[in-house]
Motif scaffolding. Structure first.
Motif, PDB file in Angstrom:
ATOM      1  N   ASN A  61       0.842  -1.214   0.000  1.00 33.65           N
ATOM      2  CA  ASN A  61       0.000   0.000   0.000  1.00 33.65           C
ATOM      3  C   ASN A  61       0.874   1.261   0.000  1.00 33.65           C
ATOM      4  OD1 ASN A  61      -2.417  -1.390  -0.034  1.00 33.65           O
ATOM      5  ND2 ASN A  61      -2.650  -1.368   2.194  1.00 33.65           N
ATOM      6  N   ASP A  62       1.937   1.233   0.819  1.00 34.25           N
ATOM      7  CA  ASP A  62       2.855   2.379   0.851  1.00 34.25           C
ATOM      8  C   ASP A  62       3.505   2.587  -0.516  1.00 34.25           C
ATOM      9  OD1 ASP A  62       2.274   2.831   3.497  1.00 34.25           O
ATOM     10  OD2 ASP A  62       4.127   1.907   4.274  1.00 34.25           O
ATOM     11  N   TYR A  63       3.906   1.463  -1.142  1.00 33.77           N
ATOM     12  CA  TYR A  63       4.540   1.562  -2.460  1.00 33.77           C
ATOM     13  C   TYR A  63       3.551   2.107  -3.500  1.00 33.77           C
ATOM     14  CZ  TYR A  63       6.612   0.213  -6.899  1.00 33.77           C
ATOM     15  OH  TYR A  63       7.100   0.231  -8.173  1.00 33.77           O
ATOM     16  N   GLU A  64       2.333   1.614  -3.505  1.00 34.67           N
ATOM     17  CA  GLU A  64       1.321   2.080  -4.453  1.00 34.67           C
ATOM     18  C   GLU A  64       1.027   3.569  -4.233  1.00 34.67           C
ATOM     19  OE1 GLU A  64      -2.013  -0.548  -4.032  1.00 34.67           O
ATOM     20  OE2 GLU A  64      -0.972  -2.219  -5.013  1.00 34.67           O
ATOM     21  N   LYS A  65       0.972   3.975  -2.955  1.00 34.65           N
ATOM     22  CA  LYS A  65       0.753   5.386  -2.657  1.00 34.65           C
ATOM     23  C   LYS A  65       1.931   6.210  -3.158  1.00 34.65           C
ATOM     24  CE  LYS A  65      -0.483   8.559   1.001  1.00 34.65           C
ATOM     25  NZ  LYS A  65       0.412   9.320   1.786  1.00 34.65           N
ATOM     26  N   TYR A  66       3.152   5.721  -2.953  1.00 38.08           N
ATOM     27  CA  TYR A  66       4.349   6.424  -3.408  1.00 38.08           C
ATOM     28  C   TYR A  66       4.336   6.556  -4.938  1.00 38.08           C
ATOM     29  CZ  TYR A  66       9.239   7.171  -4.622  1.00 38.08           C
ATOM     30  OH  TYR A  66      10.391   7.644  -5.163  1.00 38.08           O
ATOM     31  N   VAL A  67       3.987   5.473  -5.646  1.00 42.20           N
ATOM     32  CA  VAL A  67       3.934   5.503  -7.109  1.00 42.20           C
ATOM     33  C   VAL A  67       2.876   6.503  -7.575  1.00 42.20           C
ATOM     34  CG1 VAL A  67       3.326   4.132  -9.146  1.00 42.20           C
ATOM     35  CG2 VAL A  67       4.880   3.192  -7.444  1.00 42.20           C
ATOM     36  N   GLN A  68       1.714   6.502  -6.918  1.00 40.88           N
ATOM     37  CA  GLN A  68       0.647   7.434  -7.285  1.00 40.88           C
ATOM     38  C   GLN A  68       1.074   8.876  -7.011  1.00 40.88           C
ATOM     39  OE1 GLN A  68      -2.228   6.758  -8.899  1.00 40.88           O
ATOM     40  NE2 GLN A  68      -2.532   8.962  -8.973  1.00 40.88           N
ATOM     41  N   ASP A  69       1.693   9.108  -5.867  1.00 39.15           N
ATOM     42  CA  ASP A  69       2.176  10.464  -5.541  1.00 39.15           C
ATOM     43  C   ASP A  69       3.227  10.921  -6.551  1.00 39.15           C
ATOM     44  OD1 ASP A  69       0.495  10.531  -3.363  1.00 39.15           O
ATOM     45  OD2 ASP A  69       2.081  10.150  -1.867  1.00 39.15           O
TER      46      ASP A  69
END
Length: 124
Positions: free
Chosen positions: A28-36
């Protein structure tokens, strides 16, 4: 021995659950980082486009201002040349005023004499 094996199985299951939770959190953190990151890239691209547009507008305004400056300078120079010529002409008129005044008085006298002669006067 079975109790120990059961405890080991329970500990392993607990560790597996903790690892699953940690992996989901990390995902989830990685997906959020990619989206950001994608949002930031889009925002940066938009900012670059806006800045390039503003730069182009500023360059156009600068070009127009330089052209206006050149035109105003040429107009100012032409006006200065006209004023210089007028000043020289006025200086000549002022400098020669008395001479021209005397010449005009002489011309008037000559015209009066010519008129009198034509009217029949005799200056002999």
């Amino acid at each position: 021995v079975l109790t120990m094996v059961d405890m080991l199985v329970a500990d392993l299951n607990k560790e597996i659950q903790e690892m699953d939770v940690e992996e989901k959190d990390a995902q989830n953190d990685y997906e959020k980082y990619v989206q950001d990151s994608a949002d930031k890239r889009a925002q940066d691209s938009k900012s670059i486009e806006e800045k390039e547009s503003a730069k182009a507008d500023s360059e156009a305004a600068l070009g127009k201002a330089e052209l206006d400056k050149k035109t105003k300078f040429q107009e100012s120079y032409a006006t200065a040349m006209i004023l210089k010529d007028l000043h020289l002409e006025c200086d000549w008129l002022v400098g020669n005023f008395e001479m021209r005044k005397e010449a005009r008085v002489g011309e008037i006298d000559s015209l009066k004499k010519a008129k009198a002669i034509l009217s029949g006067a005799d200056f002999a």
